[in-house]
Write an enzyme that holds these catalytic residues in place. Structure first.
Site, mmCIF file in Angstrom:
data_model
loop_
_atom_site.group_PDB
_atom_site.id
_atom_site.type_symbol
_atom_site.label_atom_id
_atom_site.label_comp_id
_atom_site.label_asym_id
_atom_site.label_seq_id
_atom_site.Cartn_x
_atom_site.Cartn_y
_atom_site.Cartn_z
ATOM 1 N N GLY A 125 -0.037 10.335 1.479
ATOM 2 C CA GLY A 125 0.814 9.290 0.938
ATOM 3 C C GLY A 125 0.638 7.968 1.669
ATOM 4 N N ALA A 126 -0.565 7.736 2.208
ATOM 5 C CA ALA A 126 -0.914 6.469 2.855
ATOM 6 C C ALA A 126 -0.043 6.160 4.069
ATOM 7 C CB ALA A 126 -0.841 5.315 1.849
ATOM 8 N N SER A 212 -5.590 13.463 2.257
ATOM 9 C CA SER A 212 -5.480 12.011 2.358
ATOM 10 C C SER A 212 -4.950 11.608 3.745
ATOM 11 C CB SER A 212 -4.613 11.465 1.225
ATOM 12 O OG SER A 212 -4.737 10.061 1.110
ATOM 13 N N ALA A 213 -3.820 10.886 3.810
ATOM 14 C CA ALA A 213 -3.259 10.559 5.125
ATOM 15 C C ALA A 213 -2.922 11.828 5.885
ATOM 16 C CB ALA A 213 -2.011 9.688 4.962
ATOM 17 N N ASP A 337 -13.050 10.266 -5.249
ATOM 18 C CA ASP A 337 -11.827 9.998 -4.485
ATOM 19 C C ASP A 337 -11.384 8.541 -4.582
ATOM 20 O OD1 ASP A 337 -10.217 11.826 -3.057
ATOM 21 O OD2 ASP A 337 -11.858 12.302 -1.703
ATOM 22 N N HIS A 452 -8.738 11.232 -6.528
ATOM 23 C CA HIS A 452 -8.011 11.473 -5.288
ATOM 24 C C HIS A 452 -6.791 12.354 -5.564
ATOM 25 C CE1 HIS A 452 -7.145 10.629 -1.162
ATOM 26 N NE2 HIS A 452 -5.962 10.103 -1.411
#
Length: 552
Positions: A125-126, A212-213, A337, A452
């Site tokens: 979630g960045a 991701s994150a 992605d 992604h």
């Protein structure tokens, strides 16, 4: 005959319910916890515990501390609040500061399970968004661990960690050093290590995995010396610590921007003021303007991320891979992605009625290369367009944009991390994959591959828990991923474990830097080597040879 079979099935289910195998109430360091027991098949059950505290409600911009404990039996039947964060439109906040809770799924057979491998998931979630349960549709949570636990015979754990300003704001000094979200993750992993044996798990066989994150967080956790002895294996899905968005290089600058927004000074009193500021206002101030374009790509606006603090991260990530020398590690990406980021930067990517211009590709190439200057940007453009010919099609131009963003944001850093882990490994094994099952989104272009986060639905078994939403091939790829991931958690070898796999997956360095192309149509040709070697070489050698430009 079918009617008789139905009677036998119903009888088996009734008998199974009557003799449910369950942990019941479980003792933890904070006190007793009671979850729920689910019948998932004939004489198969899953104990589910939702919302167990792994730390006390955290102080603002402070490291987590142990939970003081409780009297009686803790009701662990419902998810707790996610950590405070912006909503998807960045117009309001959701969640709570009291958010450090975890969830556990334990598979049971005819007897209570013992000594099971443990898989701890870290969401993406960045570093701005996310929760332990994930997105929810009609009480069907994305990160529900039941399918993976049952089909893989592993314990699955998910947990919350702080995000956004409250998780990653850093003043660049000891007043508010940052990385609170990473400390939360470490606290959760440590709690699991200390308590999971009482749930039937093996504390010496913990695999952390994330996307991701969360995948970058997995990498940070195995690089930090603070986790020595806690983690046996790791899986990073679309993200590593050396991704360009994973480390905030200017924490003081962004802290001052946030402080100005909420009316705090930017001098020595900044941290004290921020700690007393309304948490909702602090969270909203962390949006830092998330608009983007080809000349100002979204990846450069993801500023609230981990920092090199000299504590949790004592040095640059590239220098810390020796700490993961004995940790088995899978690293991979989705083949497209970068698509979701490309559509934010150049919205015409998904619009069949709108073309994408060559000039937009040039602008994006230069913007992504800004750290090395205009000459590097032109070189990047040339690398990605040299095979266009004199009249490239609109589809070719759009695919080039997706390839460029995929390589820069995810694939090239992941390949670099694979080399670093393999080169530093002592007993740790290294595996590489590319996930290429085409996206199920009907509005996407026909040439679209795996976007992604497309892999998450398969890892968590959604084609089995919500079968009407998927085709049989989707259940195939879901079973493949669950088998590879859980075999790896058990043995350190994705091919060896309780579940059969469609193709033998070789180690990365065994012969020519091999990787596995994972999709629903796997065969011996799914084992490939030297993933996008020309462009990996460009970014890591040619691009890196241009002198660094300090844009400030």
């Amino acid at each position: 005959m079918m009617a008789m079979l139905g009677v036998f099935m119903a009888l088996a289910l009734i008998l199974g319910t009557a003799n449910a195998v369950s942990l019941g109430a479980v003792y933890t360091e904070g006190g007793m916890v009671q979850g729920k027991n689910h019948l998932v098949g004939i004489f198969r059950y899953v104990d589910e515990f939702r919302g167990i505290p792994f730390a006390a409600p955290p102080g603002r911009l402070q490291k987590p501390v142990p939970h003081p404990g409780w009297d009686g039996v803790w009701d662990a039947t419902d998810y707790r609040n996610r950590c405070m964060q912006m909503n998807l439109l960045a117009t309001d906040v959701v969640g709570s500061e009291d958010c450090l809770y975890l969830n556990i799924w334990v598979p049971q057979g005819s007897t209570v399970s013992t000594d099971l491998p443990v898989m701890v998931f870290i969401y993406g979630g960045a570093f701005l968004l996310g929760s332990s349960q994930g997105a929810n549709l009609l009480d069907n949570y994305l990160y529900d661990g039941q399918e993976m636990a049952d089909r893989g015979n592993v314990i699955v754990v998910t947990f919350n960690y702080r995000v956004g300003s409250l998780g990653f704001l850093s003043t660049g000094d000891a007043d508010a050093p940052g990385n609170y979200g990473l400390w939360d993750q470490h606290a959760a992993i440590s709690w699991v290590h200390r308590n999971i044996r009482n749930f039937g798990g093996n504390p010496d066989n913990i695999t952390i995995f994330g996307e991701s994150a969360g995948a970058a967080s997995v990498n940070f956790q195995i690089l930090s010396p603070l986790n020595k002895g806690l983690i046996r294996r790791a899986i990073s899905q679309s993200g590593v610590a050396i991704c360009p968005w994973a480390v905030n290089r200017n924490p003081r600058q962004y802290a001052e921007e946030i402080a100005t927004k909420v009316g705090c000074p930017t001098d020595s009193g900044m941290a004290a003021c921020l700690k007393m500021t309304d948490p909702s206002a602090l969270t909203l101030a962390g949006s830092l303007g998330l608009s983007s374009s080809a000349s100002s790509p979204i990846v450069h606006h993801l500023a609230l991320s981990p920092v090199i603090d000299g504590d949790f991260l004592p040095g640059e990530p590239e220098t810390l891979f020796g700490n993961a020398a004995d940790i088995d590690y899978i690293i991979g990406v989705n083949d497209m992605d970068g698509h979701i980021f490309a559509t934010l930067d150049i919205p015409s990517i998904n619009n069949a009625l709108a073309s994408t211009s060559v000039e937009e590709v040039r602008s994006l190439s230069i913007a992504l290369s800004e750290s090395r200057g205009i000459d590097a940007g032109i070189a990047t453009f040339d690398q990605y367009t040299f095979n266009w010919g004199s009249n490239p099609s609109d589809a070719d131009i759009k695919k080039t944009v997706v390839e460029l963003e995929t390589d820069y944001i995810f694939l090239v850093p992941s390949q670099a991390a694979l080399y670093l882990h393999s080169d530093h490994a002592v007993s740790g094994r290294t595996y590489s994959y590319l996930f290429s099952e085409p996206s199920r989104m009907p509005v996407y272009p026909l040439w679209m591959g795996a976007d992604h986060a497309d892999d998450l639905q398969y890892v968590f078994g959604k084609p089995f828990s919500t079968p009407l939403g998927y085709f049989p091939r989707h259940r195939d790829v879901s079973q493949y991923l669950i088998s590879y991931w859980t075999n790896f958690a058990k043995t350190g070898d994705p091919n060896s474990g309780d579940n059969s796999v469609p193709v033998t997956w070789p180690e990365f360095a065994s012969s020519g830097h091999q990787y596995l192309d994972i999709n629903s149509s796997m065969s011996s040709s799914s084992v490939k080597q030297m993933l996008r070697t020309r462009l990996v070489y460009y970014w890591t050698t040619v691009f890196a040879s241009y002198p660094y430009v300090n844009k400030n």
